[in-house]
Design a protein around this motif. Structure first.
Motif, PDB file in Angstrom:
ATOM      1  N   GLU A  24      67.032  60.487  44.713  1.00 20.16           N
ATOM      2  CA  GLU A  24      67.816  60.167  43.525  1.00 20.16           C
ATOM      3  C   GLU A  24      68.751  58.987  43.726  1.00 20.16           C
ATOM      4  O   GLU A  24      69.004  58.225  42.804  1.00 20.16           O
ATOM      5  CB  GLU A  24      68.617  61.398  43.091  1.00 20.16           C
ATOM      6  N   THR A  84      61.245  62.559  41.628  1.00 21.62           N
ATOM      7  CA  THR A  84      62.592  62.012  41.541  1.00 21.62           C
ATOM      8  C   THR A  84      62.846  61.619  40.088  1.00 21.62           C
ATOM      9  O   THR A  84      62.087  60.853  39.503  1.00 21.62           O
ATOM     10  CB  THR A  84      62.751  60.795  42.453  1.00 21.62           C
ATOM     11  N   VAL A  85      63.894  62.175  39.509  1.00 25.63           N
ATOM     12  CA  VAL A  85      64.156  62.018  38.080  1.00 25.63           C
ATOM     13  C   VAL A  85      65.595  61.574  37.886  1.00 25.63           C
ATOM     14  O   VAL A  85      66.480  62.001  38.623  1.00 25.63           O
ATOM     15  CB  VAL A  85      63.960  63.378  37.354  1.00 25.63           C
ATOM     16  N   SER A  86      65.818  60.709  36.924  1.00 26.61           N
ATOM     17  CA  SER A  86      67.201  60.376  36.599  1.00 26.61           C
ATOM     18  C   SER A  86      67.370  60.322  35.080  1.00 26.61           C
ATOM     19  O   SER A  86      66.397  60.253  34.343  1.00 26.61           O
ATOM     20  CB  SER A  86      67.597  59.036  37.213  1.00 26.61           C
ATOM     21  N   PHE A 134      66.692  55.715  43.509  1.00 25.55           N
ATOM     22  CA  PHE A 134      65.951  55.523  42.276  1.00 25.55           C
ATOM     23  C   PHE A 134      66.770  54.771  41.238  1.00 25.55           C
ATOM     24  O   PHE A 134      67.983  54.852  41.193  1.00 25.55           O
ATOM     25  CB  PHE A 134      65.543  56.898  41.734  1.00 25.55           C
ATOM     26  N   SER A 135      66.050  54.000  40.437  1.00 30.17           N
ATOM     27  CA  SER A 135      66.656  53.351  39.286  1.00 30.17           C
ATOM     28  C   SER A 135      65.605  53.353  38.197  1.00 30.17           C
ATOM     29  O   SER A 135      64.408  53.358  38.491  1.00 30.17           O
ATOM     30  CB  SER A 135      67.035  51.913  39.623  1.00 30.17           C
ATOM     31  N   VAL A 183      61.626  57.693  47.731  1.00 32.97           N
ATOM     32  CA  VAL A 183      62.614  57.388  46.703  1.00 32.97           C
ATOM     33  C   VAL A 183      63.305  58.686  46.287  1.00 32.97           C
ATOM     34  O   VAL A 183      62.729  59.512  45.596  1.00 32.97           O
ATOM     35  CB  VAL A 183      61.937  56.733  45.484  1.00 32.97           C
ATOM     36  N   PHE A 235      60.143  58.551  38.880  1.00 39.79           N
ATOM     37  CA  PHE A 235      59.507  57.630  39.828  1.00 39.79           C
ATOM     38  C   PHE A 235      58.079  58.099  40.097  1.00 39.79           C
ATOM     39  O   PHE A 235      57.845  59.261  40.413  1.00 39.79           O
ATOM     40  CB  PHE A 235      60.277  57.589  41.153  1.00 39.79           C
TER      41      PHE A 235
END
Ligand SMILES: [Zn+2]
Lengths: 143, 433
Positions: free
Chosen positions: B378, A65-67, B381-382, B376, A9
């Protein structure tokens, strides 16, 4: 056959993208493919890298923020209609492509595209049935 | 014009005798009818008989917004519901609104103080009043409305919003008095200008503005742009609504409090000690004529001071200066009370949202804007932009549904919101007022 993408993000302000690439370089992570989707306020940076664990740790340490998201790397014939054929197969099967982007490296003569598709396993099956080459994750990271 | 010469210019000594009599009667009634007050009195070993002079008021404990919340919705009412003819509500700190009730006599009292206010602000029965305060649970619209009718003026219940139509009405109906929030008044002037309508050509003489903080600079701006004389009005639903205090258009220097109905005190918000005239502190009110919802030493959280000097208009009632701040973190946005904690509860109710947020208030084109920055994490978040946008919209919708105020939601990276000593800085108010 899935590949893993990492998503970050980002606020839409100058220098954020450069900061991500600097952090990854510092962590000795190699970016294999990259796409940025953004709005006027924020963006989502999607990355295929050679070392997911290292990349995620480095970015999280710096407060991002990481996914992780499963995607599919597909070989696309490097000729007119190459991409259309794949999209058509998926469309015919009623499978939704959320987004896609190109990979830096070619695989032999073919281009490589990253697809975010849902449902992913069904998509992989259908692509393979139609003789489309789906590149395995482990290979993608080191291409 | 002074509407009620008898009361409004009464010699202080006579006024104070009436105030004391009314105070005693109110104390008797709340002691008999409101368990909350009886308990408070008993805890402090006070009986109504101990209140022998106005000085004795100090002995009674304060009533706070929390007390009203604890007795939500009708626990503070001093009459049976059979006698309540109207209910209003305003937003409270935790989302539960503050509920107030009125008997028929209360509605009449309110109309009277509001009619006096309109008269003090320059209105007469010959005037047409363009009332752009919101009608509804908020006391602004209906409060002014009943006062205008009591005065005998013609009132246009235009309420808030639909600004272009308002400009057309102002042009066609020729109202002479404008009642609105000060920021909406300026907004009206801008929209009028865009529509090629000049306030020079309209018939406004006086404007009565309140329900949000404003300044002398803003008064000058409004008077210049709207070509009228602007006065400040004060009120809060817990006390009665608009019409608790009004500036006379003759002096335009502080607001006369209608002391035959409301007793003001200024206290040190930290110690609760009553401060002398002229010193700034928290404004506290005791109502002495209300039936359904009397309040005893109610802490308004508004910061101001009292001025006992005689006024050129002839009124003997004490004046309060402009409200300069709040003892809590309440924001007033387009006339709506907003507490950061309310936004927090909206966010906390959404599983995916982290408790890190910040409110940024700006005034753009004279309209207050609220931006809610949400970090934002985790869970929120997307990897898909449209999902993130959906979440922004959902948060904005929940805020609108819950608080009645439109907000722009902006997603930000974690830790963007400055934390001071572990506690986030919740509000940035960029309004220059
Ligand atoms: Zn005066």
């Amino acid at each position: 056959m899935r590949a893993e993408q990492i998503s970050v993000f980002l606020e839409n302000k100058a220098g954020r993208l450069a900061e991500v690439s600097a952090i990854l370089a510092e962590a000795d992570v190699n970016i294999r493919a990259l796409a940025l989707a953004d709005t006027s306020d924020f963006g989502v940076l999607r990355l295929i890298v050679n070392d997911n664990q290292k990349a995620i740790q480095a970015l999280k340490n710096r407060g991002f923020t990481v996914s992780k998201t499963d995607v599919v790397a597909v070989e696309v014939e490097d000729r007119p209609g190459g991409l259309h054929r794949i999209l058509d197969i998926l469309h015919q099967a009623g499978i939704n492509v959320e987004y896609m982007y190109a990979f830096v490296q070619h695989s032999g003569k073919n281009a490589v595209m990253i697809f975010r598709i849902d449902p992913i396993d069904e998509a992989i099956k259908i692509l393979q049935k139609n003789k489309v080459t789906v590149i395995d994750g482990s290979k993608v990271y080191t291409m | 014009m002074i509407l009620d010469i008898g009361f409004e210019t009464m010699p202080r000594e006579d006024l104070e005798a009436i105030v004391l009599r009314r105070l005693k009667a109110t104390i008797d009634r709340v002691y008999a009818n409101v368990p909350f007050y009886r308990k408070k009195f008993e805890e402090n070993h006070i009986t109504p008989n101990d209140i022998k002079s106005l000085e004795d008021l100090k002995r009674i404990p304060f009533t706070t917004k929390e007390d009203l919340r604890d007795n939500y919705p009708f626990g503070m009412f001093a009459v049976p519901m059979d006698n309540v003819v109207r209910i209003h509500a305003s937003s409270g700190t935790t989302g539960k609104p503050t509920v107030v009730g009125y008997t028929a006599r209360d509605i009449n009292t309110w109309a009277e103080v509001m009619a006096r206010s309109l008269a003090a602000g320059g209105a007469t029965r010959g005037d047409i009043i363009h009332n752009a305060y919101g009608y509804g649970l908020f006391t602004g619209g209906l409060g002014v409305h009943y006062g205008a009718e009591k005065l005998g003026a013609s009132v246009i219940p235009v309420s808030g919003g639909n600004t272009k139509r308002q400009v057309v009405i102002m042009k066609d109906f020729g109202p002479t008095i404008l009642t609105a929030t000060p920021s909406y008044a300026l907004h009206l002037s801008e929209v009028a200008e865009e529509m090629g309508v000049s306030f020079e050509d309209l018939k406004f003489k006086f404007g009565i503005f309140g329900a949000e903080p404003w300044s002398e600079n803003m008064r000058e701006e409004i008077e210049r742009q709207l070509n009228l004389t602007a006065v400040d009005i004060y009120g809060l639903s817990e006390v009665i609504g608009p019409g608790v205090a009004i500036e006379c258009h003759e002096a335009k220097k502080g607001l006369h409090i209608f002391e035959d109905h409301f007793i003001p005190e200024i206290i040190d918000p930290g110690t609760g000690e009553v401060l002398p005239y002229g010193e700034a502190g928290e404004l506290v009110f005791t109502t002495i004529t209300k039936e359904a919802f009397p309040v005893i030493r109610y802490r308004t959280r508004d910061i101001t001071s009292l001025n006992p000097e005689p006024c050129i208009c002839g009124r003997t009632h004490i004046r309060m200066n402009r409200v300069t701040g709040r003892t809590d973190d309440m924001l007033i946005i387009r006339g709506v009370n907003v507490f950061p904690s309310q936004i927090e509860s909206v966010l906390m109710e959404m599983d995916e949202v982290e408790p890190y947020y910040q409110l940024v208030v700006d005034r753009k084109d004279n309209l207050d804007t609220l931006t809610v920055l949400v970090e934002v994490g985790e869970r929120l978040f997307s990897d898909e932009v449209k999902h993130l946008q959906d979440r922004e919209r959902k948060i904005a919708k929940n805020i609108k549904d819950y608080l009645g105020v439109s907000a722009k939601v902006k997603l930000v990276e974690p830790k963007v919101i400055a934390r001071s000593q572990g506690k986030a800085v919740r509000v940035i108010d960029n309004r220059k007022i």
